[in-house]
Scaffold this motif. Structure first.
Motif, PDB file in Angstrom:
ATOM      1  N   ASP A 168      -7.801 -40.244   3.477  1.00  0.00           N
ATOM      2  CA  ASP A 168      -6.783 -40.104   4.598  1.00  0.00           C
ATOM      3  C   ASP A 168      -5.692 -38.948   4.125  1.00  0.00           C
ATOM      4  OD1 ASP A 168      -7.822 -42.257   6.120  1.00  0.00           O
ATOM      5  OD2 ASP A 168      -6.185 -43.850   5.233  1.00  0.00           O
ATOM      6  N   ALA A 169      -5.266 -38.848   3.195  1.00  0.00           N
ATOM      7  CA  ALA A 169      -4.474 -37.669   2.543  1.00  0.00           C
ATOM      8  C   ALA A 169      -4.728 -36.567   2.724  1.00  0.00           C
ATOM      9  CB  ALA A 169      -3.794 -37.994   1.283  1.00  0.00           C
ATOM     10  N   GLY A 170      -6.181 -36.322   2.279  1.00  0.00           N
ATOM     11  CA  GLY A 170      -6.881 -35.121   2.645  1.00  0.00           C
ATOM     12  C   GLY A 170      -7.014 -34.605   3.856  1.00  0.00           C
ATOM     13  N   ARG A 171      -7.311 -35.743   4.735  1.00  0.00           N
ATOM     14  CA  ARG A 171      -7.519 -35.334   6.225  1.00  0.00           C
ATOM     15  C   ARG A 171      -6.324 -34.902   6.901  1.00  0.00           C
ATOM     16  NH1 ARG A 171     -10.794 -40.629   6.507  1.00  0.00           N
ATOM     17  NH2 ARG A 171     -12.933 -39.997   6.399  1.00  0.00           N
ATOM     18  N   ASP A 172      -5.104 -35.658   6.300  1.00  0.00           N
ATOM     19  CA  ASP A 172      -3.942 -34.976   7.055  1.00  0.00           C
ATOM     20  C   ASP A 172      -3.546 -33.506   6.718  1.00  0.00           C
ATOM     21  OD1 ASP A 172      -3.606 -37.525   7.898  1.00  0.00           O
ATOM     22  OD2 ASP A 172      -2.157 -38.395   6.255  1.00  0.00           O
ATOM     23  N   ARG A 173      -3.868 -33.372   5.151  1.00  0.00           N
ATOM     24  CA  ARG A 173      -3.638 -31.845   4.855  1.00  0.00           C
ATOM     25  C   ARG A 173      -4.641 -30.997   5.605  1.00  0.00           C
ATOM     26  NH1 ARG A 173      -3.326 -34.526  -0.100  1.00  0.00           N
ATOM     27  NH2 ARG A 173      -5.274 -34.140  -0.760  1.00  0.00           N
ATOM     28  N   LEU A 174      -5.611 -31.319   5.873  1.00  0.00           N
ATOM     29  CA  LEU A 174      -6.472 -30.379   6.544  1.00  0.00           C
ATOM     30  C   LEU A 174      -6.153 -30.039   8.069  1.00  0.00           C
ATOM     31  CD1 LEU A 174     -10.221 -31.941   5.530  1.00  0.00           C
ATOM     32  CD2 LEU A 174      -9.239 -29.520   5.218  1.00  0.00           C
ATOM     33  N   VAL A 175      -5.687 -31.230   8.754  1.00  0.00           N
ATOM     34  CA  VAL A 175      -5.070 -31.408  10.032  1.00  0.00           C
ATOM     35  C   VAL A 175      -3.913 -30.650  10.147  1.00  0.00           C
ATOM     36  CG1 VAL A 175      -4.386 -32.583  12.007  1.00  0.00           C
ATOM     37  CG2 VAL A 175      -6.399 -33.475  10.729  1.00  0.00           C
ATOM     38  N   LYS A 176      -3.066 -30.624   9.196  1.00  0.00           N
ATOM     39  CA  LYS A 176      -1.786 -29.695   9.113  1.00  0.00           C
ATOM     40  C   LYS A 176      -2.020 -28.312   9.136  1.00  0.00           C
ATOM     41  CE  LYS A 176       1.867 -33.062   7.438  1.00  0.00           C
ATOM     42  NZ  LYS A 176       2.678 -33.120   6.200  1.00  0.00           N
ATOM     43  N   ALA A 177      -3.083 -27.968   8.125  1.00  0.00           N
ATOM     44  CA  ALA A 177      -3.516 -26.705   8.117  1.00  0.00           C
ATOM     45  C   ALA A 177      -4.054 -25.937   9.200  1.00  0.00           C
ATOM     46  CB  ALA A 177      -4.575 -26.517   6.831  1.00  0.00           C
ATOM     47  N   ALA A 178      -4.919 -26.837   9.933  1.00  0.00           N
ATOM     48  CA  ALA A 178      -5.669 -26.348  11.226  1.00  0.00           C
ATOM     49  C   ALA A 178      -4.551 -26.145  12.240  1.00  0.00           C
ATOM     50  CB  ALA A 178      -6.600 -27.421  11.859  1.00  0.00           C
ATOM     51  N   MET A 179      -3.571 -27.139  12.571  1.00  0.00           N
ATOM     52  CA  MET A 179      -2.576 -27.084  13.371  1.00  0.00           C
ATOM     53  C   MET A 179      -1.634 -25.667  13.374  1.00  0.00           C
ATOM     54  SD  MET A 179      -1.138 -30.989  13.933  1.00  0.00           S
ATOM     55  CE  MET A 179      -2.342 -32.348  14.940  1.00  0.00           C
ATOM     56  N   ALA A 180      -1.559 -25.432  12.119  1.00  0.00           N
ATOM     57  CA  ALA A 180      -0.639 -24.562  11.764  1.00  0.00           C
ATOM     58  C   ALA A 180      -1.196 -23.091  11.980  1.00  0.00           C
ATOM     59  CB  ALA A 180      -0.158 -24.416  10.223  1.00  0.00           C
ATOM     60  N   THR A 181      -2.606 -23.228  11.836  1.00  0.00           N
ATOM     61  CA  THR A 181      -3.257 -21.792  11.947  1.00  0.00           C
ATOM     62  C   THR A 181      -3.468 -21.596  13.660  1.00  0.00           C
ATOM     63  OG1 THR A 181      -4.456 -22.230  10.108  1.00  0.00           O
ATOM     64  CG2 THR A 181      -5.447 -20.850  11.663  1.00  0.00           C
ATOM     65  N   LEU A 182      -3.770 -22.906  14.315  1.00  0.00           N
ATOM     66  CA  LEU A 182      -3.863 -22.927  15.884  1.00  0.00           C
ATOM     67  C   LEU A 182      -2.488 -22.295  16.551  1.00  0.00           C
ATOM     68  CD1 LEU A 182      -5.344 -23.420  18.442  1.00  0.00           C
ATOM     69  CD2 LEU A 182      -4.809 -25.613  18.031  1.00  0.00           C
ATOM     70  N   ALA A 183      -1.545 -22.907  15.970  1.00  0.00           N
ATOM     71  CA  ALA A 183      -0.010 -22.451  16.345  1.00  0.00           C
ATOM     72  C   ALA A 183       0.300 -20.978  16.110  1.00  0.00           C
ATOM     73  CB  ALA A 183       0.961 -23.225  15.907  1.00  0.00           C
ATOM     74  N   ASP A 184      -0.128 -20.533  15.012  1.00  0.00           N
ATOM     75  CA  ASP A 184      -0.050 -19.025  14.580  1.00  0.00           C
ATOM     76  C   ASP A 184      -0.818 -18.272  15.706  1.00  0.00           C
ATOM     77  OD1 ASP A 184       0.967 -17.177  12.783  1.00  0.00           O
ATOM     78  OD2 ASP A 184      -1.138 -16.862  12.477  1.00  0.00           O
ATOM     79  N   ALA A 185      -2.005 -18.777  15.909  1.00  0.00           N
ATOM     80  CA  ALA A 185      -3.096 -17.951  16.712  1.00  0.00           C
ATOM     81  C   ALA A 185      -2.266 -17.897  18.314  1.00  0.00           C
ATOM     82  CB  ALA A 185      -4.430 -18.714  16.969  1.00  0.00           C
ATOM     83  N   HIS A 186      -1.629 -18.956  18.614  1.00  0.00           N
ATOM     84  CA  HIS A 186      -1.138 -18.869  20.038  1.00  0.00           C
ATOM     85  C   HIS A 186       0.060 -17.902  19.950  1.00  0.00           C
ATOM     86  CE1 HIS A 186      -3.074 -22.859  21.356  1.00  0.00           C
ATOM     87  NE2 HIS A 186      -3.556 -21.992  21.233  1.00  0.00           N
ATOM     88  N   ALA A 187       0.577 -17.970  18.774  1.00  0.00           N
ATOM     89  CA  ALA A 187       2.011 -17.157  18.752  1.00  0.00           C
ATOM     90  C   ALA A 187       1.587 -15.577  18.582  1.00  0.00           C
ATOM     91  CB  ALA A 187       2.814 -17.407  17.307  1.00  0.00           C
ATOM     92  N   ARG A 188       0.408 -15.429  18.524  1.00  0.00           N
ATOM     93  CA  ARG A 188      -0.081 -14.070  18.463  1.00  0.00           C
ATOM     94  C   ARG A 188      -0.754 -13.567  20.088  1.00  0.00           C
ATOM     95  NH1 ARG A 188      -1.426 -12.055  13.085  1.00  0.00           N
ATOM     96  NH2 ARG A 188      -0.643 -13.564  11.559  1.00  0.00           N
ATOM     97  N   GLY A 189      -0.622 -14.589  20.899  1.00  0.00           N
ATOM     98  CA  GLY A 189      -0.928 -14.331  22.262  1.00  0.00           C
ATOM     99  C   GLY A 189      -2.783 -14.555  22.198  1.00  0.00           C
TER     100      GLY A 189
END
Length: 260
Positions: free
Chosen positions: A99-120
């Protein structure tokens, strides 16, 4: 279909593009999404062969230009692309983690997705099966469809969040509140129109979600995603509304001063 191959000891992927299909199903989904005002769920055309190859090659070039972690095109054939290996299957990493590992993976994915959106940028189908993980970075795969053929950029970015939320919800079958909290944190970086679009779609799906909760595990997963995304985007809209009203009253965002 993609096949792993070795080139000078380095792993790569040979992706073949078959003929397009699913015209009836996609047409029906498009009709329903349009009828009920859920533009973010409109499916883009699903092409095949050289057309699909060309779309993916173009999208990969665009995304790399925007600084998004996607495979480089090493070579191409009549209806195929040879793609760089960018990491292990994100889906498999989620399966193998606790569970803890999944949370870390999902957080990393969400941050990467948000960063991609911020770049247009927009991804199209950021589902775990279309993502990679190299131990440090999240990557994205599968770009043979282009959502901007049927929607604008904010709607395409909202679609990304809807797809991602659904894709990871199955790993939070009994931890829905955790997924909701992760999404709330992620939505703080999303643009207002993106949050609004995602909120509108999930609001329209609330009744369906309540029915799906009693329709087996697959139904629960979809319901979980709808409820979590709606809660996350509702909070985002409330905060956005408060800030806008605050600004209109006196030309200053006093709320930000209080938070600081």
């Amino acid at each position: 279909m993609a096949e792993a191959i070795l080139i000078e000891g380095q792993r790569a992927w040979l992706k073949y593009y078959g003929e397009g299909s699913r015209a009836f199903a996609l047409g029906l989904l498009n009709l329903v999404a349009h009828r009920f005002g859920m533009d973010a769920l409109r499916p883009p055309p699903h092409r095949g062969g050289e057309q699909a190859r060309d779309i993916e090659a173009r999208r990969l070039a665009e995304l790399r230009e925007q600084g998004v972690n996607v495979p480089a095109v090493i070579g191409e054939g009549r209806a195929a692309l040879l793609l760089e290996h960018t990491g292990d299957s994100f889906n498999q990493c989620m399966r193998d983690a606790d569970d803890a590992g999944r949370d870390r993976l999902v957080k990393a994915a969400m941050a990467t997705l948000a960063d991609a959106h911020a770049r247009g940028a927009y991804l199209g189908q950021p589902l775990p099966r279309n993502m990679t993980w190299d131990g440090e970075n999240v990557g994205f795969l599968d770009f043979e469809e282009d959502p901007l053929e049927v929607m604008d950029l904010p709607t395409a970015q909202a679609r990304d969040w809807l797809m991602f939320g659904y894709g990871v919800a199955k790993y939070y079958d009994h931890r829905g509140e955790v997924l909701q909290d992760l999404l709330i944190e992620a939505m703080e970086r999303a643009q207002g129109p993106v949050v609004e679009q995602a909120n509108e779609v999930t609001a329209r799906l609330q009744s369906l979600a309540r029915l799906l909760k009693r329709a087996g595990r697959s139904g629960r997963v979809l319901a979980q995603a709808i409820f979590a995304l709606h809660a996350a985007t509702s909070l985002g809209l409330v905060l956005l509304t408060v800030v806008c009203v605050d600004w209109l009253i006196d030309g200053q965002v006093d709320l930000l001063g209080m938070l600081g």
